[in-house]
Scaffold this motif. Structure first.
Motif, short mmCIF file in Angstrom:
data_model
loop_
_atom_site.label_atom_id
_atom_site.label_comp_id
_atom_site.label_asym_id
_atom_site.label_seq_id
_atom_site.Cartn_x
_atom_site.Cartn_y
_atom_site.Cartn_z
N VAL A 1 0.76 -1.36 0.15
CA VAL A 1 -0.20 -0.04 -0.09
C VAL A 1 0.88 1.30 -0.04
O VAL A 1 2.12 1.13 0.72
N THR A 2 0.12 2.10 -0.66
CA THR A 2 1.04 3.77 -0.70
C THR A 2 0.87 4.26 0.90
O THR A 2 -0.04 3.78 1.75
N TRP A 3 1.75 5.35 1.07
CA TRP A 3 1.49 6.00 2.45
C TRP A 3 0.26 6.71 2.60
O TRP A 3 -0.49 6.51 3.45
N PRO A 4 -0.48 7.47 1.60
CA PRO A 4 -1.78 7.85 1.77
C PRO A 4 -2.72 6.60 2.25
O PRO A 4 -3.52 6.75 2.90
N GLU A 5 -2.56 5.33 1.42
CA GLU A 5 -3.44 4.28 1.74
C GLU A 5 -3.30 3.82 3.31
O GLU A 5 -4.15 3.63 3.88
N LEU A 6 -2.05 3.99 3.50
CA LEU A 6 -1.66 3.49 4.92
C LEU A 6 -2.27 4.48 5.87
O LEU A 6 -2.67 3.84 6.94
N TYR A 7 -2.16 5.49 5.49
CA TYR A 7 -2.97 6.85 6.56
C TYR A 7 -4.19 6.25 6.47
O TYR A 7 -5.00 6.62 7.31
N LEU A 8 -4.95 6.03 5.38
CA LEU A 8 -6.31 5.87 5.29
C LEU A 8 -6.86 4.76 6.20
O LEU A 8 -7.84 4.87 6.91
N LEU A 9 -5.79 3.60 6.08
CA LEU A 9 -6.50 2.46 7.07
C LEU A 9 -6.01 3.10 8.52
O LEU A 9 -6.88 2.40 9.50
N HIS A 10 -5.20 3.65 8.82
CA HIS A 10 -5.03 4.34 10.11
C HIS A 10 -6.31 4.97 10.74
O HIS A 10 -6.61 4.86 11.72
N LEU A 11 -6.67 5.84 9.96
CA LEU A 11 -7.96 6.78 10.21
C LEU A 11 -9.05 5.84 10.45
O LEU A 11 -9.92 6.12 11.22
N ALA A 12 -9.18 4.90 9.48
CA ALA A 12 -10.63 3.96 9.81
C ALA A 12 -10.46 3.12 10.67
O ALA A 12 -11.43 2.73 11.53
N VAL A 13 -9.22 2.60 11.40
CA VAL A 13 -8.95 1.70 12.46
C VAL A 13 -9.83 2.80 13.72
O VAL A 13 -10.19 2.18 14.57
N GLN A 14 -9.22 4.04 13.60
CA GLN A 14 -9.80 4.93 14.77
C GLN A 14 -11.41 5.04 14.55
O GLN A 14 -12.08 5.04 15.64
N ALA A 15 -11.69 5.26 13.57
CA ALA A 15 -13.32 5.45 13.29
C ALA A 15 -13.85 4.16 13.30
O ALA A 15 -15.06 4.25 14.01
N GLU A 16 -13.46 2.98 13.48
CA GLU A 16 -14.14 1.66 13.64
C GLU A 16 -13.15 0.75 14.46
O GLU A 16 -12.55 -0.06 13.59
N PRO A 17 -13.23 0.80 15.67
CA PRO A 17 -12.10 -0.06 16.42
C PRO A 17 -12.70 -1.64 16.34
O PRO A 17 -11.97 -2.49 16.53
N THR A 18 -13.96 -1.58 16.23
CA THR A 18 -14.53 -3.13 16.15
C THR A 18 -15.43 -3.30 14.99
O THR A 18 -16.76 -3.14 15.15
#
Length: 209
Positions: free
Chosen positions: A61-78
């Motif tokens: 994954v690219t850096w922006p995609e990795l950052y998107l996944l990071h944001l998504a984990v915060q938005a949806e922890p479970t």
């Protein structure tokens, strides 16, 4: 995608678009060490839905995609369970349960048949038991070679089948040396020698007739 199709995320399409737009704004051209240290995904199916394309792992994954996944984990922890992996697991469990039932049914059938055949001969005055062939030397801790035979405690005379007491039903003069060491089975095992079982079934049918 149909609304009834299980999804790997509970985030709505609108929420996903908002996260993607935020990632484009915030990621910037440089990697953030703290994000890299904490970067993770819940599972591959979840990551694919967040990205909008298949997830090939953290190095794909690219850096922006990795950052998107990071944001998504915060938005949806479970997130919900991954639907494809969950369905595959349930299918494996169902298949394993069916196989266990089939094995149990086969074992019950073999047990019932053995009891009925042994009783048929016993009523005619011929007692039988199961004995294991230990003639082979290949009996190790996790490997056993040798069939479980139908052993005659009394002589049998049915049609053309004549056997003396003290031999197995598949006994012939030519194979006697291969049946030199027979010991009673004390663990409840059933006969596995096909020749013995064939003779046993034939003898029981004749005696019943």
């Amino acid at each position: 995608m149909s609304s009834s199709t299980p999804r790997a995320t509970n985030l709505t399409p609108e929420e996903l678009e908002e996260l993607r737009a935020r990632a484009r704004r915030e990621a910037g051209p440089f990697l953030a060490p703290d994000v890299l240290r904490r970067a993770r995904v819940h599972n591959e199916e979840w990551a694919a839905e967040i990205l909008g394309h298949p997830y090939g792992g953290p190095h794909a994954v690219t850096w922006p995609e990795l950052y998107l996944l990071h944001l998504a984990v915060q938005a949806e922890p479970t997130p919900p369970p991954p639907p494809l992996a969950t369905a595959a697991r349930l299918e494996r469990e169902t298949r394993a349960a069916q196989e266990r039932r089939a094995v149990a049914q086969e074992a019950a059938y073999r047990e019932k048949e053995w009891r009925e055949l042994a009783d048929a001969l016993r009523r005619a005055g011929v007692r039988v038991e199961v004995r294991h062939n230990y003639t082979s030397h290949r009996h190790l801790e996790f490997y056993t070679q040798g069939a479980d035979h139908v052993y005659l405690l009394d002589a049998l005379r049915v049609g053309r089948l004549w056997r003396d007491a003290g031999v197995v039903l598949c006994h012939t003069p030519s194979n006697a040396r291969n049946l030199a060491c027979l010991e009673p089975a004390t663990d409840g095992r059933l006969p596995s020698c096909r020749t013995c079982l064939g003779h046993l079934r034939s003898a029981a049918r004749r005696l019943a007739a």
